[in-house]
Each structure stands twice: as C-alpha cells, then as structure tokens.
Enzyme design. Structure first.
Site, mmCIF file in Angstrom:
data_model
loop_
_atom_site.group_PDB
_atom_site.id
_atom_site.type_symbol
_atom_site.label_atom_id
_atom_site.label_comp_id
_atom_site.label_asym_id
_atom_site.label_seq_id
_atom_site.Cartn_x
_atom_site.Cartn_y
_atom_site.Cartn_z
ATOM 1 N N ILE A 253 1.154 -1.487 -0.499
ATOM 2 C CA ILE A 253 0.146 -0.280 -0.302
ATOM 3 C C ILE A 253 1.158 1.481 0.038
ATOM 4 O O ILE A 253 0.384 2.111 -0.895
ATOM 5 C CB ILE A 253 -1.112 -0.228 1.303
ATOM 6 C CG1 ILE A 253 -0.420 -0.053 2.991
ATOM 7 C CG2 ILE A 253 -2.209 -1.269 1.043
ATOM 8 C CD1 ILE A 253 -1.104 0.608 3.659
ATOM 9 N N ARG B 254 -8.304 3.264 4.869
ATOM 10 C CA ARG B 254 -7.409 3.206 3.185
ATOM 11 C C ARG B 254 -7.578 4.654 2.766
ATOM 12 O O ARG B 254 -7.058 5.002 2.253
ATOM 13 C CB ARG B 254 -7.709 2.194 2.350
ATOM 14 C CG ARG B 254 -6.838 0.693 2.509
ATOM 15 C CD ARG B 254 -5.789 0.747 3.260
ATOM 16 N NE ARG B 254 -5.396 -0.505 3.053
ATOM 17 C CZ ARG B 254 -5.107 -1.116 4.480
ATOM 18 N NH1 ARG B 254 -5.253 0.408 5.092
ATOM 19 N NH2 ARG B 254 -4.247 -1.488 4.327
ATOM 20 N N CYS C 159 -2.598 -12.276 0.253
ATOM 21 C CA CYS C 159 -1.324 -11.014 0.338
ATOM 22 C C CYS C 159 -0.736 -11.227 1.711
ATOM 23 O O CYS C 159 -0.391 -12.544 2.618
ATOM 24 C CB CYS C 159 -1.853 -9.836 -0.293
ATOM 25 S SG CYS C 159 -3.128 -9.237 0.546
ATOM 26 N N SER C 160 -0.132 -10.309 2.750
ATOM 27 C CA SER C 160 -0.118 -10.426 3.973
ATOM 28 C C SER C 160 -1.871 -11.137 4.542
ATOM 29 O O SER C 160 -1.812 -11.961 5.294
ATOM 30 C CB SER C 160 -0.039 -8.797 4.016
ATOM 31 O OG SER C 160 1.794 -9.666 3.783
ATOM 32 N N TRP D 37 -7.043 -8.550 2.410
ATOM 33 C CA TRP D 37 -7.807 -7.783 2.507
ATOM 34 C C TRP D 37 -7.395 -6.319 1.164
ATOM 35 O O TRP D 37 -9.181 -5.943 1.372
ATOM 36 C CB TRP D 37 -7.869 -7.299 3.867
ATOM 37 C CG TRP D 37 -7.193 -6.273 4.645
ATOM 38 C CD1 TRP D 37 -6.505 -5.348 4.077
ATOM 39 C CD2 TRP D 37 -6.959 -6.505 5.986
ATOM 40 N NE1 TRP D 37 -5.192 -5.568 5.166
ATOM 41 C CE2 TRP D 37 -5.772 -5.183 6.516
ATOM 42 C CE3 TRP D 37 -7.668 -7.570 7.060
ATOM 43 C CZ2 TRP D 37 -6.119 -5.633 7.478
ATOM 44 C CZ3 TRP D 37 -7.666 -7.470 8.399
ATOM 45 C CH2 TRP D 37 -6.076 -6.180 8.591
ATOM 46 N N ASP D 38 -6.139 -6.058 1.372
ATOM 47 C CA ASP D 38 -6.367 -5.485 -0.257
ATOM 48 C C ASP D 38 -6.000 -5.804 -1.533
ATOM 49 O O ASP D 38 -6.802 -6.101 -2.198
ATOM 50 C CB ASP D 38 -4.896 -4.165 0.860
ATOM 51 C CG ASP D 38 -5.437 -3.695 1.127
ATOM 52 O OD1 ASP D 38 -6.192 -2.822 1.435
ATOM 53 O OD2 ASP D 38 -4.415 -3.818 2.689
ATOM 54 N N ARG D 39 -4.749 -7.022 -1.939
ATOM 55 C CA ARG D 39 -3.832 -6.836 -3.145
ATOM 56 C C ARG D 39 -4.788 -7.948 -2.964
ATOM 57 O O ARG D 39 -5.420 -8.226 -4.404
ATOM 58 C CB ARG D 39 -2.177 -7.119 -2.739
ATOM 59 C CG ARG D 39 -2.038 -6.006 -2.845
ATOM 60 C CD ARG D 39 -0.985 -6.613 -2.905
ATOM 61 N NE ARG D 39 -0.493 -6.504 -1.518
ATOM 62 C CZ ARG D 39 1.300 -6.525 -0.698
ATOM 63 N NH1 ARG D 39 2.209 -6.654 -2.231
ATOM 64 N NH2 ARG D 39 1.325 -5.942 0.864
#
Lengths: 738, 670
Positions: free
Chosen positions: B385, B492, B446-447, B450-452
C-alpha cells in the site's frame, strides 16, 4: 524441430495421395476398370503441383523459388511454423504450403481478404527492410543493390504495414537460398519505375481509366469544384501549364486568382521553388480561401513577386483583409523529423518475440513519447485548426507556404478542408480531396515511399501521418466522418500495394510520362485506389461505413427523434430529481447528460480540435494489428463498432416495420414492395450470416492477424453472428407477416 | 481442436443466456420512474461548473409554477433544469430565482454552518473569481458573483484530505492569504481571503470541523442524511446465502459455516463463510490460528462446471523458524480435493517474493511447497500500500492542474501507476486462466488478505463470471469481496480524520476501479455499466453520504447499525439505472471468460477520472452520448411498433367478433 516440419510435410503428401486415390475410385470411372495406380499417382501429384504453385496476377512472373522454406508463426520464437515453398515474383514474395493446418486457418478468416494478394503474401513495394540472419546468429540489414554471397539461416522481412515476416532457410538448397535472398533484395527496390510490377500489371491488366476518379487532371474537375464552392468569377482554372511547359510538379490545370493572367503566372513561376505557384485549394462560405505554394527562390525578387501574388489572392477573397501566410517550414516538423519519427515508431511497434514484447512493456510509454510521433501529429492538427480558425472566424484567407509546396501543404490543406466542409468527410468527398490535394497536386509518392532506388532522405511516411491525423479526428468526432478506421488503415495498405494509379507517381507529369513513354507501347493504365472492389469483396467494403454517421446522415429519423426527445423529457422530470450523482461527477454539466441527447452543434465545422497530449491516442489498429500479444481476443474497438452497427441496423429495421404498420393502420394493404427494407450499408445488413459465422473477433478485426496456439483456446467469444442473437434485425420481414 | 472448443463455448454460452432469460430482473429500468423521495436533488459537489446559461437549449417552459429563471437556482447542476421544476417540492425550490451565493441547495439533514463573503476562488483553469463560500455539515459551496453565469463549486467535505492556511496577514501579493484544500479526488482547491480582520478564520474553522468529524468526535454526514429512495433497498442487494446459492453452493464439496457467527474466529471476516464440506468447524479454528488475523482460506468463487475454486486468505504465520501447521496443510489439501478435476493447487501470493520473505521476520511468510503437497506457489509481484500511495501522489502531480504537454507519456510512466495497474491485471488474468483453462483451484493471499487479495479475487471473478459484469452483479461483487471481507475502507480512505499523512491510507480501491475501467475499455460491449457508474462509486467512496464504504469490516458496520442508520449507495444507483447503463452492452456475445491484455500497449491512463477537472480534457463529441442515442431511438421505436401491433391486433379481434364480411372481399375496402 526441423525434422518435425519435414515429416509433417511428407505425411501430408502421403495423405493427399491416398485421398486422391479414394476420390478417384469413388467416381464411376468410364473405363470401369480400376485405374492404374500409376495414373492415380500422376493425377494426384499434378493436383499437388498445382496446389504448390502461387496464384499470379496478369503480368506477374515467378522469378525464383526456395523449396523447403519454413514460414514461422509470429511470436513463436521460431519454434513453430510450416514448411513450404517460397516464391519471389515480380510483384510479391509468397509462400505456398501443402500443410493443411494453414488451410484450416484460411477458412476461419473471411474478412478483409484482399483479392489481389493472399493474407500472408508480401508485395515487394511494401517491404521496408530485409534482415539476413546468418547461421552464427549474426543479423544484418541488407541494403538495396547489395548482392549477398552468404547463405541465410533466417530472412526477416519488415514491412511498411508494420508487419514482420520471418522465413527459415536452413533446409533450402544453397543456390536457391542465395538466389531467393538476392532476388528479394533486388526486386524490392528496382532502379527505375518502369521496372516496377505496376508497369507489367498495367500493360496486361487492361484497366479502363476511371475518369470520375481522375477528374482533377482535367479542366472540368476543377471548374466543377470551383462552382460548388462559389469561387467562379474570382478564381479561374489556368491552363498555363498545358503539356507541363511551365512546371513538372504542378498538374496541367490548376486554379489561380482571376486577376492573374497566364503571362503573370509564367513570369512568377520562375521565382518559386519547383515552380509551385500559389494555387487555390478551397473557398469557404464566407469568401475566405485557402491557397498553397512553395517558397520563393532565394535570389528572386522576393517582395514584388510575392506581393503581387498575395494581393491577387486578397482580391479574389473579397479584397478587405490581408492574406495570412503560414510558413509550414517553420510551423510543422520537417520531413526529416517525420521520417526519423516514423522509423522510431516502426521499430517500437514491430516486435517478433514475446520476450521482446514484454521486455520493453514497462518502458513503452516513454519510448512512445520519444518517437515524437504523437507530438508531430498534434502539431499538424494544431496548425490545421489554427488555419481553420483564421478562415472561419477572421474571414481571412490563408496561404500555406512550404519549401517544396507538395509535402506538408498536402497534409494541412486536406485537414483544413476536412474541418471546414462536411463534404470531405464522406467517403467520396474524402477520396476526391486526397486525389486533388495529394495526387494531382504532385505529392511525390514514389519518392516518399521509396518505390525505386533513390536517396534515403527522400523517404517519409507523410501520408501515414495524415491518415493518423484523420484518425484522431475520428476519435474526437465519432459521428461526423463517414468512414471508419478500417477505411484509413486499408488506404495505407493500398499505398503499400504498389499497383494503383493513385499512389505510384511523383506528379501528374511523372504519371503521364510513365504511361506514354516512347509512344510505341500500347497504352498502359492502372486501377485507381478508390475503386475498392479491386481489392475487397462487397461485404468487406461495408466495414468502411461508420454506423453513427450513416444513421444520422442518411435516414430521416426526425419524427422518431422528436418523439424520443419528448419521452425523455417526460422521464426527465422524475430522473432529474436524483440528479445528485451526476452533478457530483460530471464536470461540465453543459455537455453531458440527458438533455444533450440528440443535440447537434449548429456548425458544420469540426472545431475545436483537441491537441493536448493526454487526448491523443496511438492508432492501434494500424500499428499494433500484427502484434499478437497485444491482441484483445473477443474485444477491442471492433467489438464496440460491431455493437454500434447492430444497434443502427435494429433502429433501421424497427423504423421500417413502423412504417409498414402505420400503413396497415390506415387500412391500406399496399404491397410491401413499396417499402423495401432500406439498406444500411452496415455489416449486419448482410443476409449471408454464414459469412459472420466463421469469423471470430479480435482487436485486429477485420485484418487477418494470426492467433497463436497459446492464445487460441482463449478465443471463446464466439463468431460475429452471435451479435445477431436476440437482436431485432429481421432479414425477411416482408414475408414474415400473415 | 479449435472447433471443439468453439462448440463448447457456444454451448456454454447458450446455457448462460438461458439462465439470463429466466431472470430478466435487473435490466429493466427504462420507463419506470425512479425517484428520490427526499430533496436530495441539488447540485452537490460538482467541480467548477457554469450554471446553465442562455446558451443551453431552452427546455419547454411548460412548468406553470415556476418562472423560467427559477430553475437556475436548483440547477447549478446540468441535469436539473427548468423542465423539472414543477416536480420539485422541497423548500429549496421556492427559494430564489438565481443560484444564490447565500443559499446553497441543501440535502435533507444538511444545514449551513458558516459562510465567508468576498472570498476569491483561484481556479487553475479560468483564473480567480470572487464570490461567497458556504460550509455545511456536508459540503463546501462556492458561488461566484462576478461571472455570468456564475461559477459554482460544490464539493463534499469528505473529499478533503488536508486543509491548510496559506500566507499570513502580512503576506505580499494578490491572493496570497487564504485556504488551501488538498482533495482525495485528484485536485486541490485554493481560496483567497481579504487580509483584514482574520477574515478566513471562521470559515477555516468550520471547514476543519466538518471535514474531519471523526477527529472532532462528531458523526459522519451519512448518519445525518435523511434522504431515502423509493427503490429496492440497496442494503439488500447482497445476501451472502443467495449469492452462494447462485454459485451452486452448498454442494458436494462445499458447505456454509457459521463458525464465525460472532466474529470470534476472524473479526474482520463476514459471519457467513463457505469452506470444504469435509472440514469440521472446530478444526477450522486451528487453521485460523495459523493465519494472520485468523483469516483462514474460504471460498470466493466456484466454477459452475469444473468446480475449480478461488479461495482467499491471509498469509500463514510461518515466521523465521519456518513453522508448520498440520491443520492448515490438511485444510489446503481439502480445498484441492474439493475439485476433482485437478490434482494440483496454485497458491498465488500477491506480493513480490522479497516482501513475502521479509514478512517472515514479522511472523508471517508464505507456504513452503514441501509442506503443502501438490501446491505450487506463485508470487504475483504486486507492491504494498505504501508504494501505491506514493505512486498515486506522483500521478496527481502530473494530472493536476496542468499536464506537461511535451513529455506527457514519459511523466506518466515515471509515476509507475499504469505499471502497477498492469501487474494487478496480469495477476488476475493468471488466476482466471488457471481456473478456466487448467481447471485448477487457486488460493489467493497477500499479507492480511484484504487489499491485494481483494483486488485479485474480484478482478478474476469479473473475468470469469458474466454475472459480475452487470450493474447488480458488480454491486454484489463489491459488497462481497470488499465490504464483507473486510477491506479497511475507513483506514485506507481516512474518512473524517485529519491525518492526511496517515500511512494506512492507500488508493487500493481506486486501483480496483481503474482495473475495471481498463477492462471496460478493452471489452466495450461486455459490461452492463458505464464509466459514469465507476466514477460515481469513486466519488461516493469519499463523500461520506452513504454508509456503504464507511467501515473497516462487517462487524464494525453492524455494531454501528449502518444498515439502519444510513443509506446504501446502491439504493441511489439502482433508482436511476439508465444513467449507468452501457448502451453497447451485449451480454450474449460475452457470456463467458474475458482475458484482458495486461500490457501497456492496451492499458491507458484513465483521463476521464484523473484529469477530469481540466476543461481541455473534455471530449468534443462524447461517444457515450451517441451510443446512448441509438439505444433511446431503439427503445422508442420498439415501443411504437408494439403499440401499433397491439392496436392492430385489437382491431382485428373486434372485426372478427362482428359478423364480418367474408375475407374474400378485398380488405382494402373494409
């Protein structure tokens, strides 16, 4: 790998022969006895021979062939291809194979098939550079006139239509290998223009001269145009250049201010470079005109001469305002810049391996930027828009001045006229404009596309840049031009074909010399580029029509539009109460939204033209169509285009149906013959749906770009005929009632 | 081979289109008159816009109640014009006859909080203009007094990222004293005030207060907004059970679990989840323990034929020691086995491998292929991010206010924005390709997942499933993969907080919408929605008018009773569907998978969004209007044809009832 190719071919040969046998024996043979197997063998191989021979045009001859050549599939990293024979003729490089996979391929490609040339043939005039790759992997460009003594492993042919062809010569016999390489090099750029294939073609093809298309070689053509634009009385058609006594770069007839006598012209001509006197291009409704001319010779008596000319132009344009002289040498990029830019663009867009394609994908934008191509396009559009603005808003005549008077003047003068006059946005008008401003006024097509040997510096893709400018206009004014991008791309391809009267010569004089040289030969004549039937089928030509343009320009929909507007208004009442989002999101409220539907500008002029870098786009159909990894399967602009065609077709069908119903309502049971279904001239008006069935859509449509094996499985969007699924198009409406 | 594939495609296609026919629901929008009950009809927020002037086509002035000029008041907005006035019942309507600088049009629940007179708006395109600046609890409203028509600026305060004073009372130079506002939607606003009496102070304070309600311990405007929409309730668009049923779940391999019913296992997950049938609930908890934030792998999408799935999760907590977890390994095995078509599973780790390795130091990491049998790990190289935030910051610099004409493309390249878009799209294409072409299931993480992860799963689903390409389907997709699966919208976007340099902020959702836009450009007839729809979503991502994007996860939203206390963006969208419909939409052509080209040759900068404030970017002849005209014409003709047919049929029926003359006698004379 190579063995696989070979065995493939052999297997196929065997298979063919067996097939031959089978079909032979299936037929009741008159001799009633089973035919001798030898005979079968013979007829089969004759059939096969025939299959392995290229089809030739009148006057076309095979120069040499290379057997066992491999033709590599694009972007296959030379790992995938087909084996066959390469032929070099005086017209093209062609590859003929018995590999059945290539036939299957052909059947699926039904669109934009050129009648003169097969999909994978290369016209010699289209060849830009030939690269020879030696067995050690060394790659070098072959200069024209060069004779090669080494054998080639691969031959890469880079073409002016942005396509790369790669042939493998590994299995070609040594003598054939060298001969083929040398023939291509030699014939792709002959020393004289009468050695071009066009000469043989014209001699043997028996084409009738199409006077309609060539009107500006004659006096009437100019007179007619002058009359159409109300220029009579102020301007006249001068015949001072009859027999090209005055200038070999000007046509025999051209238009000059009324005031100037032939004697004036004769006197002045000597002062101008290449004797390109100021000549008339166009007169707008308000009397302001556009003229073009070359620069004065440095030693000439500058003032007196130019002033006389300009004052005559001023007189002819109403006599109140001075003529605005626009020096294109200053305002526009030079030929050299455009040439360099074009070369950079070509090398950027032309890749042949997936690896290479992706390796500079991340720097694509900056590379594109540094080609300067789009910047040059923007500059030309800007200059043209300025000139248009001066003519339109200041009622001032504009004189385009350029060193030679036949390069950028052609670009700018055409653009200005397209911006000003809707007539030139029709296909017919556009063709006559290009014919007049480029062909007849002496743009040196032969030198600029380097059809014969000459100085490299003469070569310049100026016409392509002009087409790109028109394409940009098409993007900005999607319903105001009658043609599509396919038309423009096909026009560029036609220039590279090298067999049309239109794009072969340097000037009208040059053309005449070509046709009548020596006087002892029977007259040679060539087809015009504007005669599209020469190259394409009726259906393919339909792809030149812009559905948005045709609907709003060719049909009387005023009633329907009025009622649609009414219903929009009614619906608008409730809808606008929730206008909230739109005002939040739409910046320029006044150009958007419901109430702007069916609104048309009051003016016929296409202004303002946007030339900001962020609005210009790369003409991907023309430059990227052969670029397999960039192909969008099932999508791209063609998908939008076809959907528009379908919507327009539906509107036309519904309108037709409505008219019939209205008649019925009036209880007049007239024959439906009185309401024949109108022809939209669009692809879905075709009743031959089978045509559409075999045709899959990619972003390269309608050009027959190949799909690699890796991507083939992704071709799942279905044939074009799917568009008609659920549509309201009725082909046989007339018979469907009662 | 090819033929077989084609045939298969056609078969599939017909199946899907059959399904569509049975469910025509969503697309019918045309004639029904949608409406917003409340008076939220004003022209909020548009950027500078000239109020409709005399140049506009004069609408029919049939409205009796209001004189022509009345319309102007409401309609700084383009779309509302005098023809609509008679319908307008709210107070605002009757107020003034001109766009009044003193009286900004108000939404229900909106009140004016402060006003500054004699303020100069420094428009980067048309120069300074003087007028009145009003602040409400929802928006900034500026109306110029020295231009005709007036320039109107209408900006929801949620869009503000930072509000700053510029210059002091002693600064020299014209317009050097004032307020500078950095916006989240790729623009800045600058106002100049008179340098006397601290003239900017009151208005500055009001902006500060209402632009950052969270910081000031006040509710977001969505909770004060009293508007409602007479349409299907937007909050009911997404029902997880219905959506999974549409996908055919539960089935032989998958079941619905309520193990997270109280958000005990994973507090950022939805309460209803789909897991392999063979997996008992209690063991799920062990799996969750091995995944960051308890986000264990769950189903996102299942292929209707091959049963290949897309599942999503967060990273395994491998750590530097390389910990293993038998339950997790076993669970992944079950995900693979739920798909009988393939004996392999792809684990797509969205991160660059370096980042994945670096995460081990923080207890995270990635699956070791030796521990997970038949699983293949692929890194998709999407940056985190922080990289994305920096890229969007640079992009804003290039796009606003003016662009560098000479080096535009190079400048865009240097922001790397499109490169990031490309990598995301390429990752999604890879996932879709594995599922579609290899019939293999894919686990995406991803980590935190919840994003990528949300970007990749939702894009892959958009490629694979034509349902998500409809307006309704897209709403479901956003509600499902983003809202319910806990994309941290609040963090975000930074709703209502005066912390513009908070490094939790990042344009993750913007990137998704950009990727979707890229797909709509590559497949112009495959999506039911248009560009306007995407821009509307983005505008309301920031506006805080609707409750849709306000919270970080479902649990949080439920706690705040968002569904009861706020409106859904989808209610607003769905009552005016035709505004958002792509006229070229052809569902039947694209009944199946789309593979966009992830190359910069085909990925373009979305100037319609990033450069939209610049008047030079405005199209001369907007193509979408032309296309829409075709659709309107078609609808109109279709209606008239049907009417006539009906009329004729009735007539025919009537004449048949009566003892009519024998048909033989010429019908012409009847």
């Amino acid at each position: 790998m190579a063995k696989r190719f070979m065995s493939y071919l052999n297997n196929y040969e065997v298979e063919m022969k067996e097939k031959g046998k089978a079909s032979e024996s299936a037929e009741p043979s008159p001799s009633s006895v089973a035919p001798e197997s030898e005979e079968v063998e013979k007829s089969a191989s004759a059939f096969f021979e025939n299959l392995m021979h290229p089809s030739l045009l009148p006057g076309e001859q095979v120069i040499c062939q290379a057997e066992n050549t491999l033709r590599f599939a694009p972007y296959s990293d030379r790992k995938q291809g087909i084996s066959g024979n390469l032929f070099v003729t005086n017209f093209k490089v062609t590859f003929v194979t018995a590999d059945k996979s290539s036939y299957a391929y052909k059947e699926t490609k039904q669109r934009q098939r050129n009648k003169l040339i097969e999909d994978n043939d290369i016209p010699l005039t289209c060849i830009d550079t030939i690269y020879q790759v030696l067995s050690g992997g060394k790659k070098r460009a072959l200069a024209y006139g060069q004779t090669v003594s080494s054998t080639s492993k691969y031959l890469e042919i880079h073409c002016k239509d942005f396509r790369i062809h790669v042939f493998g010569f590994k299995f070609v016999a040594k003598d054939q290998n060298k001969r083929a390489t040398n023939s291509i090099v030699h014939h792709s750029c002959p020393t004289r223009d009468d050695l071009l294939f066009a000469y043989e073609f014209g001699l043997n093809g028996k084409f009738k001269e199409n006077s309609q298309r060539n009107q500006f070689y004659e006096q009437q053509g100019w007179a007619k145009e002058l009359k159409r634009l109300n220029g009579e009385g102020r301007w006249r058609v001068a015949d001072v250049n009859l027999k090209y006594h005055l200038s070999t770069s000007l046509p025999e007839y051209f238009v000059v201010p009324m005031q100037l006598t032939n004697a004036d012209l004769q006197k002045a001509a000597g002062q101008y470079i290449e004797k390109h006197l100021p000549t008339w291009c166009y007169t707008y409704k308000n009397g302001a005109s556009l003229v073009r001319m070359s620069q004065l010779l440095p030693e000439s008596d500058f003032k007196a001469c130019e002033e006389k000319m300009l004052s005559a132009i001023k007189q002819s344009s109403g006599g109140t305002v001075d003529v605005e002289v626009m020096d294109l040498t200053q305002l526009c990029p030079s030929l050299m810049e455009i040439r360099a830019s074009g070369q950079r663009l070509m090398s950027l867009c032309m890749t042949d391996s997936t690896k290479e394609f992706y390796s500079f994908d991340s720097s694509w934008l900056s590379r594109l930027d540094s080609t300067q191509w789009l910047q040059h396009v923007a500059t030309c559009l800007k200059v043209a828009a300025n000139a248009t603005d001066i003519i339109l808003n200041k009622t001032q005549s504009v004189a385009l001045k350029e060193e030679t008077g036949y390069d950028l003047s052609c670009v700018i003068s055409c653009l200005v006229q397209i911006l000003l006059d809707p007539e030139y946005r029709t296909q017919k008008g556009f063709a006559s404009l290009v014919q007049r401003e480029w062909v007849v006024m002496g743009h040196p097509f032969q030198r600029r596309s380097r059809l014969v040997q000459g100085a490299d510096s003469e070569q310049c893709p100026l016409f392509l840049m002009f087409l790109d400018c028109v394409w940009q206009l098409l993007q900005q004014f999607p319903s105001r031009l009658a043609m599509t991008e396919t038309y423009l791309t096909s026009l560029w391809d036609t220039q590279q074909l090298g067999v049309t009267d239109t794009f072969l010569f340097d000037s009208a004089w040059h053309r005449q010399r070509f046709f009548r040289e020596g006087g002892k030969l029977p007259e040679v004549s060539l087809p015009s580029a504007w005669d599209w039937h020469l190259q394409f089928s009726e259906e393919d030509i339909l792809l030149f029509n812009n559905p948005l343009y045709s609907l709003f320009n060719s049909y009387d929909l005023e009633n329907v539009i009025a009622s649609a507007k009414g219903s929009l208004k009614r619906a608008g009442k409730s809808a606008s109460t929730i206008s909230y989002a739109r005002s939040l999101t739409e910046f320029h409220g006044d150009c958007e939204g419901r109430k702007d539907l069916f609104k048309r500008p009051n003016s016929d002029v296409l202004l303002p033209v946007s030339t900001t870098a962020a609005r210009l786009q790369l003409w991907s159909q023309c430059y990227l169509r052969w670029c397999v990894p960039a192909q969008i399967l099932g999508g791209g602009r063609p998908a939008g285009y076809l959907q528009q065609c379908l919507l327009v077709e539906e509107v036309i069908c519904l309108d037709h149906k409505l008219k019939i119903l209205q008649e019925q309502k009036k209880q007049r049971e007239r024959g439906r013959d009185q309401f024949p279904r109108p022809q939209s001239g669009l692809v879905f008006s075709l009743e031959a749906q089978s045509q559409l069935n075999s045709c899959h859509l990619t972003s390269s449509f309608p050009f027959p770009a190949e799909v690699t094996a890796q991507t083939q499985h992704k071709l799942i969007s279905g044939p074009l005929s799917l568009y008609l699924h659920d549509s309201l198009v009725e082909y046989e409406f007339a018979n469907s009632e009662d | 081979m090819q033929h077989r594939l084609a045939l298969e495609a056609v078969l599939r296609f017909s199946q899907i289109s059959m399904d569509r026919k049975q469910n025509p629901g969503t697309q019918e929008s045309g004639t029904s008159s949608p409406g917003l009950k409340a008076a939220s009809r004003d022209s909020l927020a548009a950027p500078e816009r000239q109020a409709p002037g005399s140049s506009m086509e004069s609408p029919s002035l049939s409205s009796k109640g209001s004189d022509g000029s009345a319309s102007k008041s409401l309609c700084s907005s383009a779309s509302s014009s005098s023809e609509n006035v008679e319908n307008f019942e709210s107070k605002v309507a009757q107020e003034s006859s001109k766009p009044s600088p003193d009286q900004p049009p108000l939404l229900e629940g909106e009140t004016v909080k402060g006003q500054g007179y004699d303020v100069t708006y420094l428009c980067p395109y048309s120069g300074p203009t003087r007028g009145t600046l009003s602040v409400t609890n929802y928006k900034l409203y500026f109306c110029s007094i020295d231009r005709e028509p007036p320039l109107i600026l209408d900006v929801p305060l949620g869009i503000c990222s930072r509000v700053e004073k510029i210059g002091g009372s002693t600064s020299k130079g014209e317009n050097s004293y004032g307020i500078d506002i950095l916006c989240k939607d790729f623009r800045n606003l600058r106002f100049a005030h008179k340098q006397e009496n601290h003239s900017r102070r009151p208005i500055f304070e009001k902006i500060q207060q209402f632009a950052f309600p969270i910081t000031n311990k006040m509710p977001l405007f969505a909770f004060e907004f009293k508007g409602s929409y007479d349409t299907e309730e937007g909050w009911r668009i997404y029902d997880p059970q219905t959506e999974y049923r549409r996908q055919g779940v539960p089935n032989d391999g998958w079941r619905i679990t309520h193990v997270n019913g109280n958000y005990e296992v994973a507090d950022s997950y939805p309460s209803l989840l789909v897991v392999p049938k063979a997996q008992p609930d209690d063991e799920l908890k062990h799996v969750a323990e091995f995944r960051t934030r308890g986000r264990f792998p769950v189903l996102s999408w299942i292929h209707p034929e091959s049963q290949a799935t897309i599942t999503r999760s967060s990273q395994p907590m491998v750590g530097v020691a390389g910990k293993r977890n038998k339950d997790d390994e076993h669970y992944i095995q079950m995900i693979m086995e739920a798909n009988a078509q393939s004996h392999k599973l792809y684990i797509m780790d969205a991160r660059p491998s370096v980042n994945a390795v670096a995460n081990k130091a923080r207890g995270g990491g990635y699956e070791n292929e030796d521990s997970y049998h038949n699983a293949e790990l692929v890194f998709l190289d999407i940056h985190n991010i922080h990289v994305m935030r920096e890229s969007s910051r640079k992009l804003k610099e290039e796009c606003f206010p003016a662009i560098d004409e000479a080096h535009w493309l190079s400048k865009i390249e240097s922001t790397h924005w499109l490169e990031h878009i490309k990598v995301i799209l390429a990752g999604a294409v890879r996932i879709a390709d594995k599922v579609e072409s290899n019939k293999t299931s894919v686990l995406v993480h991803c980590s935190d997942g919840w994003d990528r992860t949300a970007q990749l799963t939702s894009l892959a689903m958009l490629m694979l499933d034509p349902y998500y390409r409809t307006i309704r389907g897209f709403e479901v997709l956003i509600e499902k993969e983003w809202v319910s699966f806990g994309h941290k919208f609040r963090q975000r976007v930074g709703h209502g907080e005066d912390k513009h340099s908070d490094d939790n902020r990042s344009p993750v959702f913007l990137q998704l919408v950009d990727c979707v836009w890229q797909m709509t450009q590559q497949f112009p007839n495959a999506f039911e929605f248009n560009e306007h729809f995407l821009i509307t979503i983005l505008d309301h991502l920031y506006s805080c008018l609707f409750g849709t994007f306000l919270y970080n996860c479902q649990m949080h939203a439920e706690k705040e009773k968002v569904k009861e206390r706020t409106q859904s963006l989808w209610s607003f969208v769905n009552c005016q569907l035709e505004e958002f419909t792509n006229p070229l939409y052809a569902a039947y052509v694209h009944a199946h998978v789309l593979f966009p080209v992830a190359s910069l040759r085909r990925i373009h900068l979305w100037t319609g969004y990033y450069c939209r404030w610049n008047p030079r970017m405005r199209p001369q002849e907007p193509i979408h209007l032309r296309n829409r005209e075709l659709l309107v014409l078609k609808a109109q003709l279709q209606r008239r044809v049907q009417e006539l047919q009906k009329e004729l049929a009735n007539k025919h029926a009537r004449t048949n009832l009566q003892p009519s003359p024998p048909r033989m006698s010429s019908p012409v004379n009847v």
